[in-house]
Design an enzyme around this catalytic site. Structure first.
Site, PDB file in Angstrom:
ATOM      1  N   SER A 482      -0.088  -3.730  -3.203  1.00 45.92           N
ATOM      2  CA  SER A 482       0.275  -4.870  -2.375  1.00 45.92           C
ATOM      3  C   SER A 482       0.109  -6.197  -3.123  1.00 45.92           C
ATOM      4  O   SER A 482       0.856  -6.485  -4.044  1.00 45.92           O
ATOM      5  CB  SER A 482      -0.545  -4.833  -1.082  1.00 45.92           C
ATOM      6  OG  SER A 482       0.008  -5.661  -0.105  1.00 45.92           O
ATOM      7  N   ASP A 493       6.920 -10.687 -15.137  1.00 42.62           N
ATOM      8  CA  ASP A 493       8.259 -11.290 -15.126  1.00 42.62           C
ATOM      9  C   ASP A 493       8.307 -12.603 -15.902  1.00 42.62           C
ATOM     10  O   ASP A 493       9.310 -12.902 -16.560  1.00 42.62           O
ATOM     11  CB  ASP A 493       8.728 -11.515 -13.688  1.00 42.62           C
ATOM     12  CG  ASP A 493       9.055 -10.210 -12.972  1.00 42.62           C
ATOM     13  OD1 ASP A 493       9.240  -9.196 -13.667  1.00 42.62           O
ATOM     14  OD2 ASP A 493       9.111 -10.204 -11.729  1.00 42.62           O
ATOM     15  N   LYS A 507       3.286  -0.180  -2.810  1.00 35.01           N
ATOM     16  CA  LYS A 507       3.431  -0.618  -1.416  1.00 35.01           C
ATOM     17  C   LYS A 507       3.996  -2.035  -1.395  1.00 35.01           C
ATOM     18  O   LYS A 507       3.289  -3.000  -1.650  1.00 35.01           O
ATOM     19  CB  LYS A 507       2.110  -0.587  -0.658  1.00 35.01           C
ATOM     20  CG  LYS A 507       2.304  -0.936   0.820  1.00 35.01           C
ATOM     21  CD  LYS A 507       1.005  -0.998   1.583  1.00 35.01           C
ATOM     22  CE  LYS A 507       1.257  -1.271   3.065  1.00 35.01           C
ATOM     23  NZ  LYS A 507       1.883  -2.579   3.324  1.00 35.01           N
TER      24      LYS A 507
END
Length: 702
Positions: A482, A493, A507
């Site tokens: 999460s 990224d 998740k």
């Protein structure tokens, strides 16, 4: 984040009116056929209220769930299989003829949900109930006779793909082996024959009591969850009793060890280990572990808790601060034939400060050069929302704590920093976003997509301030989930740091809780709650964190496979997908050439470093051993199997102790150097970061 529960209310009130005749009767010509099974006075039956709730839940989940599913024959078949699995997942109670006789319902469940018809659910349960009574009578008779353990026969402990028994004789033989296997396990634990018999009788007495307590509301919850969990693993229906338990938070009742529990078949399963508690600090108890027994003090008798209700187990585990409780744990990845492991814990009150981030410095040597690596361990993303709302100075916050540690580590002249997110199950989304802002100048961190298709971008809003721009690594494992995945994905990224460890949990969804009493206000009693998935998380590059999680730049050996653990192990998990990327500016610190160099260096160590080589071999042996689920019922052979299983379990325990701070009894280690040496994963993360520093220097010097 928006208050989705509030925004859903007026919409649902306007759009849903239960289609019930004034006399409360349910259904029409499309309803299910009348059961061919003969009913008895002892059969459980649905209530009119449950029929209304069935219709309401079907309407809510098919209209507002993120997945936007349609009730059709395909979904009906999945729900029916789920229900069969919930009732008799080991295929030991129902006969093949029972299952075949109920096949007529397989493609009618969709109509039943719409019409509020519970015929199929209760017909099947009542047949199961009858078969349970028959098996209970058989067990009582069988336990009167002593088993012999000299015959050369075996038993497959994994019955997931086994067929249902065709005849009563076949079923009797199956149960004979089940009971014989259980008695043999007890004998191998050095129990006397009289103690084995007493334990077995008590175990099945507990099972009888548990099933005798099952009421209509329990059957209804099982059936409705068979439907809800067909949509995704995080969508659930809670009966009124379980809704109250959910809202009261079992963690508060279990402050003695710091764990949340729920019933799972014949065991009580650990669903969450709270940072700062004895269970967490022992590093010996994990999510999905199952409790087989509880004992008081160092010398108290072990009480077998199989087939107990969760409230009863809670009473055994709770106790005064400073007292000892011993718990028998069955690990979900236990090798067939391995005995439960006993863990000793000292009860204590969980302190908030022990749930907070901590820092340390480790030293690694790479290519003959020493490196000081700062480590910040974050067990959860915590935030005092009330303190933040009141603008209290110094309110508890992951970001503020980490910011302080980063400044301290910079002052101590560390060469790089590792953010340790292993076993971090998530927490505050706000903190995941703000924490990312410590390491990037500014920009988006995560995208959140509604079921309607609308997407919102959440960004770092600290005005372009970067607290730390030096070498960075993020250490994750299969149980990083999460909010942990959102932070790790953003760092990856932006190419701001190296992600090291194992593939994360996957998740990437958000749930909301709906009180069904608001939609059925005329019902005389409570009708329960629904937890429903309504959103998905996406990375700034457009890739979902759902299902796939975050794949590390440098992947370390792991005991936990994606097929067995995490979101991708759930058949109904929402799929991975991709949306448009948002605009963001990557760092120039890390490129594919450098990453390739880091992976090559790790592969070299994997082949040459003795500890890493042993780690990889232990994992390979462990995975191979797990594949064998057949055990011998001959005592001499089984003892040899058990010795081998114990050896492999010991190796697996070393692997699973990601940051070993205790010994097998739960006693804290006093040797700091030994502790750090045991944590191969953290040490390897430090070496990968050192490789990165050296590679960056080489690039600068060219």
């Amino acid at each position: 984040m928006k208050k989705y529960l509030v925004t859903l209310m007026p919409v649902l009130m306007l759009s849903f009116q239960p289609d019930l005749p004034s006399n409360g009767a349910v259904g029409d010509a499309s309803s299910l056929q009348t059961s061919s099974q003969s009913s008895t006075i002892d059969d459980l039956k649905p209530t009119v209220s449950q029929e209304r709730v069935e219709q309401l839940v079907a309407k809510l989940l098919t209209t507002y769930h993120y997945r936007k599913v349609r009730l059709n024959d395909s979904l009906s078949s999945v729900v029916w299989d789920n229900y069969l699995k919930e009732l008799d997942g080991n295929k030991t109670y129902l006969l093949a003829s029972d299952v075949a006789s109920f096949e007529k319902y397989r493609y009618q469940i969709d109509d039943a949900l719409i019409n509020g018809d519970l015929t199929a659910a209760y017909d099947l349960y009542n047949v199961f109930r009858k078969r349970f009574k028959e098996r209970s009578d058989f067990v009582k008779e069988q336990l009167k006779k002593p088993f012999t353990f000299t015959e050369d026969e075996s038993f497959n402990t994994d019955r997931e793909k086994a067929p249902w028994p065709k005849t009563v004789e076949e079923q009797n033989d199956l149960w004979r082996k089940i009971l014989k296997n259980q008695e043999l396990e007890l004998r191998l634990g050095n129990r006397k024959d009289s103690a084995v018999v007493a334990t077995m009788n008590q175990r099945y007495t507990n099972l009888d009591k548990a099933y005798n307590r099952i009421k209509s509301a329990d059957v209804f919850q099982i059936y409705m969850n068979s439907f809800a969990e067909a949509l995704d693993p995080h969508t659930n229906y809670f009966s009124p009793t379980n809704a109250d338990r959910f809202n009261q938070e079992m963690s508060q009742s279990l402050e003695g060890i710091g764990a949340m529990l729920q019933e799972d078949g014949e065991y009580i399963k650990i669903t969450q280990v709270l940072p700062g508690g004895p269970a967490f600090k022992s590093n010996l108890i994990k999510v999905n572990d199952k409790i087989a027994g509880v004992a008081q003090g160092d010398n108290g008798a072990m009480v077998n808790t199989m087939n107990w209700q969760v409230d009863e187990v809670v009473k055994l585990i709770k106790g005064p601060k400073g007292t000892v409780v011993r718990i028998q744990i069955v690990s979900p990845d236990a090798i067939a034939g391995a005995p439960p492991k006993e863990i000793r814990l000292v009860r204590e009150k969980i302190k908030l400060e022990e749930q907070r981030a901590k820092k340390e410095i480790i030293e690694v040597t790479d290519n003959g050069k020493p490196f000081k690596i700062g480590v910040i361990n974050i067990p959860m993303f915590y935030r005092d929302f009330e303190g933040a709302r009141k603008r209290e100075e110094g309110f508890s916050s992951t970001t503020s704590d980490v910011k302080k540690f980063v400044e301290e580590l910079k002052g101590e002249k560390v060469d790089g920093i590792v953010i340790d997110l292993r076993d971090n199950g998530g927490g505050s989304l706000t903190e995941a976003i703000d924490l990312t802002g410590i390491f990037i100048p500014k920009g988006p961190v995560v995208q959140v997509k509604e079921s309607s298709g609308e997407t919102e971008v959440y960004a770092d809003k600290d005005g372009g301030t970067t607290v730390y721009n030096g070498p960075l690594a993020v250490l994750v494992n299969r149980f990083s989930a999460s909010a942990s995945e959102i932070f790790a994905a953003a760092i990856q990224d932006y190419k701001r740091g190296i992600i090291v460890g194992g593939q994360t949990f996957g998740k990437g969804t958000v749930q909301t809780l709906i009180d069904l009493n608001q939609w059925l206000p005329k019902e005389p009693e409570k009708v329960g709650q629904v937890k429903m998935t309504i959103q998905k998380f996406y990375r700034i590059n457009g890739s979902s964190t759902q299902h796939k999680g975050v794949t590390p730049d440098v992947e370390l050996p792991s005991a936990f496979s994606a097929e067995e653990y995490g979101e991708s192990s759930q058949p109904s998990a929402l799929p991975w997908d991709h949306i448009n990327s948002t605009r963001y500016e990557q760092s120039n610190d890390l490129d594919d050439k450098v990453l390739s160099r880091l992976r090559d260096r790790f592969e070299q160590r994997l082949k040459s470093d003795p500890e890493l080589k042993k780690l990889a071999q232990d994992l390979a042996d462990f995975k191979k051993a797990k594949e064998n689920t057949v055990v011998s019922l001959q005592e001499s052979k089984r003892r040899k199997e058990r010795e081998e299983a114990e050896r492999k379990r010991a190796a697996a325990n070393k692997v699973s102790q990601m940051s070993a701070t205790t010994d097998e009894t739960g006693t804290p280690s006093t040797a700091s150097a030994a502790k750090k040496k045991k944590d191969l994963y953290l040490n390897e993360a430090g070496l990968v970061l050192a490789d990165y520093i050296l590679a960056s220097n080489l690039a600068v010097n060219k």
